[in-house]
Enzyme design. Structure first.
Site, PDB file in Angstrom:
ATOM      1  N   GLY A  21      25.169  11.769  57.496  1.00 22.00           N
ATOM      2  CA  GLY A  21      25.377  13.207  57.495  1.00 22.00           C
ATOM      3  C   GLY A  21      24.480  13.887  56.477  1.00 22.00           C
ATOM      4  O   GLY A  21      23.871  13.241  55.618  1.00 22.00           O
ATOM      5  N   CYS A  22      24.413  15.194  56.589  1.00 23.67           N
ATOM      6  CA  CYS A  22      23.520  15.949  55.718  1.00 23.67           C
ATOM      7  C   CYS A  22      24.007  15.935  54.276  1.00 23.67           C
ATOM      8  O   CYS A  22      23.270  15.544  53.360  1.00 23.67           O
ATOM      9  CB  CYS A  22      23.345  17.370  56.235  1.00 23.67           C
ATOM     10  SG  CYS A  22      24.887  18.224  56.636  1.00 23.67           S
TER      11      CYS A  22
END
Lengths: 345, 345, 345, 345
Positions: free
Chosen positions: A148-149
């Protein structure tokens, strides 16, 4: 040239993948799927891709994905887990940009994502695609869970401290700020420009899905369970994540060369740039590129370490890291298709 | 009607004062000074004030400030300390929006502000103008030190926890985000739109002038010296501060009713709004108003309390709080001139 | 105190009406309707209205609208036309912020709005609520058609030239730019922040619904049919319209005092401010206020006149003008509830 | 590999040149000058260039510019005209991104730019670097005048209509909107984020320096003097120009295939993209790239043609076009260093 398909090409991670793959020297894009937009030229939806991507969206069943060497899933959570097994069986290597294969504890995943997992057995073999940690396993991965970011920015920022055992891992704090593209290209009121511009807010303070992902990664690095308070915020900008990380030095540790610790940890990494001591990296300094820039501070010489970590959420935080993983998996230069100078101003 | 002068009317706190005072029912604006712009109509520089402010800028010597009942200093640091004594001697009550009288320890002030203090004796008598703490002393203040923007948001957010002795005051963390107007209306490169828009950065991590001010206020509330890590950030928006505050609960304390603690602390306060449990206040919810909105969280039921506190940096963080203080000093309704519904969207 | 209801309180014009009416000295808000949100406190949806609006949304049938003195429709096009007749029959005066009663030619309306008109007879009696043109008829209106945002800015800008017969009315050009709130508070992809920020585009060039409305108003002023090219643009900001208007001087006319022409035309108007010659009004100079600021230019002394006209699309372009019309209809001071200093910066 | 120097590397056109040249396969950057910052590493000022540009700023005298094959001037107006002659004499080819060599009529230039021209003889031989018009002359240019940002967008938009003689060239209208980076990286109040964000304004209506440049180019295309009203506007975004162009069809001309006219005119052009009929190009669709996208409309089938033309002001409007010109001058592929997919969102 390898053949590559993209499932779910109408979101921000999808179009960003297309931007990057369009210039990748070793990739032939063979299919981009969208149930809703099948038949439409990709460049009609995304004029920035005119003259660069000549494909039309196709339905998944017409995409011939099983003939690809690699398939990216740029889909909502819960899609890849249903389709990956069949592709893997056909010899296709799968890179999932969603969360389906990120959490090794399936029960934990099911709690946070609110659905049953369709292929727990693939979770077991999936490789978490943070190259700065798992490069070797990535080379041979059949199913790759692209991070994920927020987890990318937070883990890269905390890892040197956690691996070196310098800080109290029971009380890590990650105060993270994201541009609005992180919320996706979905028709929703709260991310309309008049709602989200010229304003700032936290969200998900009681609990955000990236919390268990970050905790898992840092716990593996620490060799024991970490405690983490994670507060994400929505920032009035398009791209970029800025993670401000707080850790308390353990009593008695030698913290005299935090700068050197960071520089040594990331020496040789193409996409992690440890800034000079005293720096304050800006998100725009990595805009449109796959870089993560990090600065480490010890304000007032006290026992709290502050780490600043910035990425472009759509690149190192999503599509760029996915391409980096593809490069590792297929033996390309790690920066193939990613040789981009950040766009600033 | 009292006669009011404004020294330094060309910056953001100055023009915001004029916006508010233009509608104040008990104030007659008699002079607005600017050395550089003397002779120019105020509304020529600030067209938003056309038909509202008919004065021209005058030089300080032509302003007749000594005939005012109150004078606001909306000047850079180091100006008010040179001019206040003479005004006070003439019976004028002085409200300084800069930092000259905020820090009681003059040596500490001199260290952070890099100049000698011109009137230490006025520091001793000055009242720190946070009404929610010092309302009674404010009533009779001759010299009022209007709080800084970050200190207002951070102190209001931390005070209930600190006063109640619930958290470890040795390791407070304040991660604060400000709109760019907080940097002032000065011709500088780093706050140009192409530099500051669509980007996010921390600054002043090694040390920021608001650190000693916050530390002083919270230490007074705690009855002992607090330890604070303060990290300010520049956010691509015009107005607004969002402070995200982290405190660790002391072992054994009863933290079962943090919501009630906050609601009781600010009951009756016109300008502090404790949001319902679970809220995430947005800066736009206070835009252009004198409000501070606060939410308190205890993520995952752990021992870290997270407080979210938002203000408009130019109003509750500067000009609005200054008017609130004026109102208290002169016996007006506390919301005179401040009866503004936030502008949202 | 008059009793006022608002139908459709969840859009931007609705919440802006509430912002303004919350401080109106002669208005008691008695009902705010929303089918979808009935039962929810208005201030839970719009925290900016906490402590200001204590009502809950109600369904239209529970709203008791027929007992109001006035009802605002802040609804999509096509709603007011179905409900107005019954209210009018009950003695309620109706102010429609949508387009249902703006176009006198019902066939033309049906062509542009793509639906049958439900009450053509009310169109015939409805008054077009541009006070600077129709103030007298507004006083006694039972059905008031509140002008569109673009039509307000464009008509106020062109009127003096058109009324005076100075320009070729066969080829008027209006190049207009709007903030994104003009697109409404609807969940749509194209107005998401990541789509609309840091970018600029025209839209509706082949034809926009405000074209016939502007053409009607200017044709009435000219006494004959005008020709108009109208190009709207989406600007990456929340509020504001800037209309840049081009007209060609007729051969032989005396255009030596355009400034005086404009100043005389709007002398005495509380909400139209003719800027000094040579000015370039900014949209922020009217932000959150009901003002229209106008400047008139004749570049290089040629035969093309350029008029710059700015409003806040949600105020003078919608809710503020609606309140101004209410004030005229009920004999309040024309600026009751509208005594707002623009918020700048 | 050719040796290239950049004079004036601290402004936006300078840093953008560096972004592009850093990846140019045929260019070796040998010197970047700055009087003020000599000795500083370029990447310390512009962290986005870390690992890409290893040079330090040098003073012009230490730069060895005379040993370069080409030198770019990314300087304020009035610098290149003083230094070009000496370089040209040394065999260096000069590309000026400022305005010194753009206007052939030296008296006209002196009037608009307010200074005497230092080398009128070079004006006479300079080539105006709009490749879509002057590609052949550019090949052998010794002094190349790189077009202005507005002139590029406006000329490319108008050229097909003007060359074909379809419109009344006595009354062209160009309503142009620019991002704030067009104002340069100069410390000024009016382009601070709090001044320029969330607001929109026209400027320079009485006369802007790009007016004579556009008029010259279109007059050459028309074979006679054109009349032009040019109104630039400041838009709250970083990059991008959107030109909305209005021309009136001459009576009797055949305007049945404007789309084809545009497509034929720009067939084969790598950097001009004629959009499908009915399109509304967005500035973000060309962000960070050297493209110009154009759409042509004839609203309501009337006699006014509307052309929409978008560029990135720093690329096709400045540095990118300069590199395109360099490529033509030195026989590189025209898109060398410019093979960039626009960054969107």
């Amino acid at each position: 040239m390898i053949k590559v398909g993209v499932v779910g090409g109408t979101g921000y991670t999808g179009v960003e993948l297309l931007r990057l793959l369009a210039r990748h020297p070793g990739v032939e894009l063979t299919a981009i799927t969208s149930r809703g937009e099948a038949g439409m030229a990709v460049s009609d939806m995304f004029p920035s891709l005119r003259r660069r991507v000549s494909l039309k969206f196709v339905t998944p069943q017409d995409a011939g994905l099983e003939k690809c060497d690699a398939v990216f899933f740029a889909t909502p959570n819960g899609i890849a887990m249903k389709q990956a097994a069949e592709l893997v069986a056909a010899g296709v290597r799968v890179i999932d940009l969603a969360a389906d294969f990120r959490i090794r504890d399936v029960a934990e995943w099911q709690k946070w994502y609110g659905m049953d997992h369709a292929s727990p057995e693939l979770v077991a073999e999936a490789v978490y695609g943070l190259p700065e940690v798992n490069r070797e396993q990535i080379r041979s991965a059949r199913v790759l869970a692209n991070p994920g970011c927020y987890p990318t920015a937070v883990q890269l920022g905390f890892l040197p401290l956690v691996e070196a055992g310098l800080i109290d891992i029971g009380h890590l704090i990650a105060d993270a700020k994201s541009g609005v593209s992180g919320a996706g290209r979905k028709a929703e009121v709260h991310t309309l420009l008049p709602e989200a511009a010229d304003s700032f807010k936290a969200y998900g303070v009681p609990g955000h899905r990236h919390l268990p992902e970050i905790r898992q990664g840092l716990s593996l690095a620490a060799g024991q369970q970490v405690g983490l308070t994670f507060v994400p915020h929505l920032t009035p900008m398009i791209r970029g994540i800025h993670a401000t990380l707080y850790g308390r030095l353990k009593p008695g540790v030698d913290a005299s060369d935090l700068q050197g610790l960071y520089e040594r940890r990331y020496a040789g990494e193409a996409f992690v740039d440890v800034m000079p001591a005293g720096s304050h990296p800006e998100t725009r300094s990595v805009r449109a590129s796959n870089l993560c820039r990090i600065a480490v501070h010890r304000p007032q010489g006290g026992d709290t370490v502050v780490v600043l970590s910035v990425i472009d959420n759509l690149v190192k935080g999503a599509a760029g890291q996915a391409v980096q993983n593809l490069n590792i998996m297929f033996g390309f230069d790690e920066d193939a298709g990613l040789d981009i100078v950040p766009v600033s101003p």
